[in-house]
Enzyme design. Structure first.
Site, mmCIF file in Angstrom:
data_model
loop_
_atom_site.group_PDB
_atom_site.id
_atom_site.type_symbol
_atom_site.label_atom_id
_atom_site.label_comp_id
_atom_site.label_asym_id
_atom_site.label_seq_id
_atom_site.Cartn_x
_atom_site.Cartn_y
_atom_site.Cartn_z
ATOM 1 N N ASP A 164 5.257 4.954 -4.270
ATOM 2 C CA ASP A 164 4.983 3.513 -4.336
ATOM 3 C C ASP A 164 4.051 3.166 -3.179
ATOM 4 O OD1 ASP A 164 5.013 0.763 -4.479
ATOM 5 O OD2 ASP A 164 7.095 0.545 -3.848
ATOM 6 N N GLU A 194 0.607 -5.356 -0.150
ATOM 7 C CA GLU A 194 1.381 -5.714 -1.349
ATOM 8 C C GLU A 194 2.858 -5.856 -1.022
ATOM 9 O OE1 GLU A 194 3.818 -4.969 -5.025
ATOM 10 O OE2 GLU A 194 3.804 -3.900 -3.123
ATOM 11 N N GLU A 195 3.347 -4.947 -0.186
ATOM 12 C CA GLU A 195 4.793 -4.909 0.072
ATOM 13 C C GLU A 195 5.293 -6.137 0.835
ATOM 14 O OE1 GLU A 195 6.760 -2.899 -1.311
ATOM 15 O OE2 GLU A 195 5.690 -1.044 -1.772
ATOM 16 N N ASP A 217 1.249 0.368 -10.782
ATOM 17 C CA ASP A 217 2.287 0.466 -9.753
ATOM 18 C C ASP A 217 3.442 1.295 -10.310
ATOM 19 O OD1 ASP A 217 3.817 -0.004 -7.407
ATOM 20 O OD2 ASP A 217 3.108 -2.070 -7.273
HETATM 21 CO CO CO Z 1 7.122 -1.151 -3.204
HETATM 22 ZN ZN ZN Z 2 4.511 -0.896 -5.296
#
Ligand code: CO
Ligand code: ZN
Length: 331
Positions: A164, A194-195, A217
């Site tokens: 991820d 993103e996280e 993703d």
């Molecule tokens: Co993530």
């Molecule tokens: Zn992700």
């Protein structure tokens, strides 16, 4: 692709500190693109193709940040306290190794556990760099790191931290390699932060102004003992997202993905994710909005040091992503 995946997942780069992983990816894509640029937040934006008759401006987004830690305090004995960058769960931490962006390394320890029935919060954990004092501790307040774990190749399945979403970054690189001709203007975006809330994809989507787009993703699976009730399984193909807790994929985009998978004989499965979000949401609400969706790589043990994907799934996601943008798009 295994070598590429290994290289990308083993490079540290928590949200906000993507400079190292970005350069690794830039080297991979430079010879494959018509244009490469980095925006103010640090998104790497790679264009392939120019909009021709029947073509569209498409944004594909894979995030290159990963979950990690930030030091909040170093005590007089050199133990560093930290907060999470992104979704770090305490039960994944004990015994884990941290690799700081300044090169320092450490292991995660925890205070005395009073009850085995209760997992303590992150405030009970600390990073031990081997230091004996605040003065000789190689990290200070504000320093950030990712987790360290080499990739494990189990043959059909690959395991490592930050599948991820580095596995999707590898998918985008491989798609850039495979995409020869396209009537579309395809923006492969390697997004940051993103996280911590889809921040990179938000500015990238504003800049690209896509007419259609999707994220790539990882997604959870329902195929482990007493796991969540979920249809997605490892090894059953690319997952076409219908919904997660950040957005509802545009039905036209879902159909486009399903039809493309069927037309090309690519194994796929439908995904409804109860909890979690992706860059697809940032694309959908960019500017005045765009039809958006997400192609997912099924993944077990997300946000642990040992995230597992199926290698054939990865190859099928590459095929689907590439097929989606290789031809004129009719939604
Ligand atoms: Co993530
Ligand atoms: Zn992700």
């Amino acid at each position: 692709m295994k070598e590429l995946i290994k290289k990308l997942i083993e490079t540290p780069g928590p949200s906000g500190s993507e400079h190292v992983i970005r350069e690794v990816i830039r080297k991979e894509v430079e010879g494959l693109a018509d244009e490469v640029r980095v925006d103010a937040l640090g998104n790497l934006i790679v264009r392939k193709g120019t909009k021709a008759e029947g073509g569209m401006r498409v944004m594909i987004s894979a995030h290159i940040d990963e979950i990690g830690v930030m030091v909040t305090h170093v005590d007089e004995n050199g133990f560093a306290r930290f907060i999470a960058i992104g979704g770090v769960a305490p039960h994944t931490c004990l015994g884990g190794r941290v690799w700081f962006m300044n090169g320092a390394r450490g292991v995660i320890g925890v205070e005395k556990i009073e009850s085995m029935d209760k997992i303590p919060g992150l405030e009970s954990f600390y990073i031990d760099t081997g230091a004996t004092s605040r003065e000789n501790c190689p990290v200070k307040v504000g320093d950030v790191g990712g987790f360290e774990r080499p990739m494990l190749d189990l043959g059909a399945r690959l395991v490592g931290k930050s599948m991820d979403d580095r596995v999707a970054a590898a998918v985008l690189v491989e798609s850039l390699r495979q995409l020869k001709e396209t009537p579309n203007e395809v923006y492969y975006v390697f997004s940051v932060q993103e996280e911590v809330g889809l921040r990179g994809a938000t500015t990238a989507a504003f800049g690209v102004a896509p007419e259609v787009g999707f994220a790539v993703d990882v997604t959870r699976t329902g195929d482990t003992p007493k796991g969540a009730k979920m249809e997605v399984s490892l090894g059953k193909g690319a997952a076409v997202k219908v919904r997660d807790s950040s957005f509802i994929a545009d039905p036209r985009v879902v159909n486009w993905m399903v039809n493309t998978a069927e037309a090309n004989g690519i194994p796929y499965q439908m995904e409804v994710l109860e909890r979690g979000g992706t860059d697809g949401y940032a694309i959908q609400i960019a500017r005045a909005g765009a039809p958006a969706g997400c192609v997912s790589v099924p993944c077990r043990y997300i946000h642990s040091p040992s995230e597992m994907v199926d290698y054939q799934d990865v190859l099928n996601v590459v095929k689907l992503v590439t097929a989606l943008v290789a031809n004129p798009i009719k939604l």
